[in-house]
Design a protein around this motif. Structure first.
Motif: not given
Length: 243
Positions: A130-135
């Motif tokens: 989730f965090a990587a997709a957001f970034l």
């Protein structure tokens, strides 16, 4: 009987110290908000949760609570967070590095209670995706350099593992302390997400307020959780058993 009375007095003193430091932290946070987020007041708020963590570890040692490695690692992690508060005002990368080391220390602390296992890994990977997709894909997100983006992705991996481990511990052993740690870790993760929105997207003024509104509650809750852990281990619960 004398030892039991001494332990009771120490427990009472620990509770009073926690209530006092939490009240001081709340007041400082209000002043911090009302005075335009002045840097000296931010440092005072940070010193408050660092002091709370040290006090709770000291009481745990005085009461001979098990698993001292847990308290040492947790206090070190929160001291790094306090240092990160100072450094990030001067250099974002230095501040992120201090926070990253702090998260690693908290992962170590949580892992002394229960080894890092499959559930923790699955949760950590899911949160990191989730965090990587957001970034990488959030509309309008922009980094000054590829290196800065790499720092953020690396930091996201570490804080995702911290949150995954905290939630995994609570899923495995639903004590009040583990619940408080998981809640504090979630608030920390949410606060950093708001920070990323504010710094790297910069479209909405509310993201800065959301970051600050959840950050200090997160770290004060983590520091207070050391007290809860000490109380539970004194009552024979399994939140900080050494593995």
């Amino acid at each position: 009987m004398k030892n039991q009375k001494s332990a009771t007095n120490s427990t009472d003193a620990a509770l009073v110290a926690n209530l006092f430091l939490l009240a001081v932290g709340f007041v400082l946070n209000v002043f911090y908000w009302r005075n335009g987020f002045a840097f000296p007041l931010k440092c005072a708020c940070s010193a408050g949760f660092a002091t709370l963590a040290v006090v709770n570890a000291t009481f745990a040692f005085a009461l001979n609570r098990p698993n001292r490695r847990f308290y040492v690692a947790a206090v070190f992690g929160l001291l790094c967070a306090a240092l990160g508060d100072v450094l990030i005002g001067f250099n974002f990368v230095w501040g992120a590095a201090a926070f990253g080391v702090g998260h690693l220390a908290l992962i170590v602390a949580f892992s002394t209670a229960r080894r890092f296992g499959r559930l923790d890994a699955v949760l950590s990977v899911a949160i990191f995706l989730f965090a990587a997709a957001f970034l990488n894909f959030f509309p309008g997100i922009s980094f000054a350099t590829p290196a800065l983006k790499s720092v953020c992705v690396g930091y996201a991996a570490v804080i995702s593992a911290m949150l995954g481990k905290a939630v995994g511990n609570f899923a495995a052993s639903r004590t009040v302390a583990n619940g408080a740690f998981a809640s504090g870790a979630f608030l920390f993760f949410f606060s950093d997400t708001m920070l990323a929105l504010n710094v790297f997207v910069g479209r909405w003024a509310w993201t800065d307020a959301a970051c600050l509104a959840t950050y200090f509650p997160a770290v004060y809750l983590l520091a207070f959780s050391l007290y809860l852990t000490s109380q539970e281990s004194g009552n024979g619960e399994r939140s900080v058993e050494s593995t």
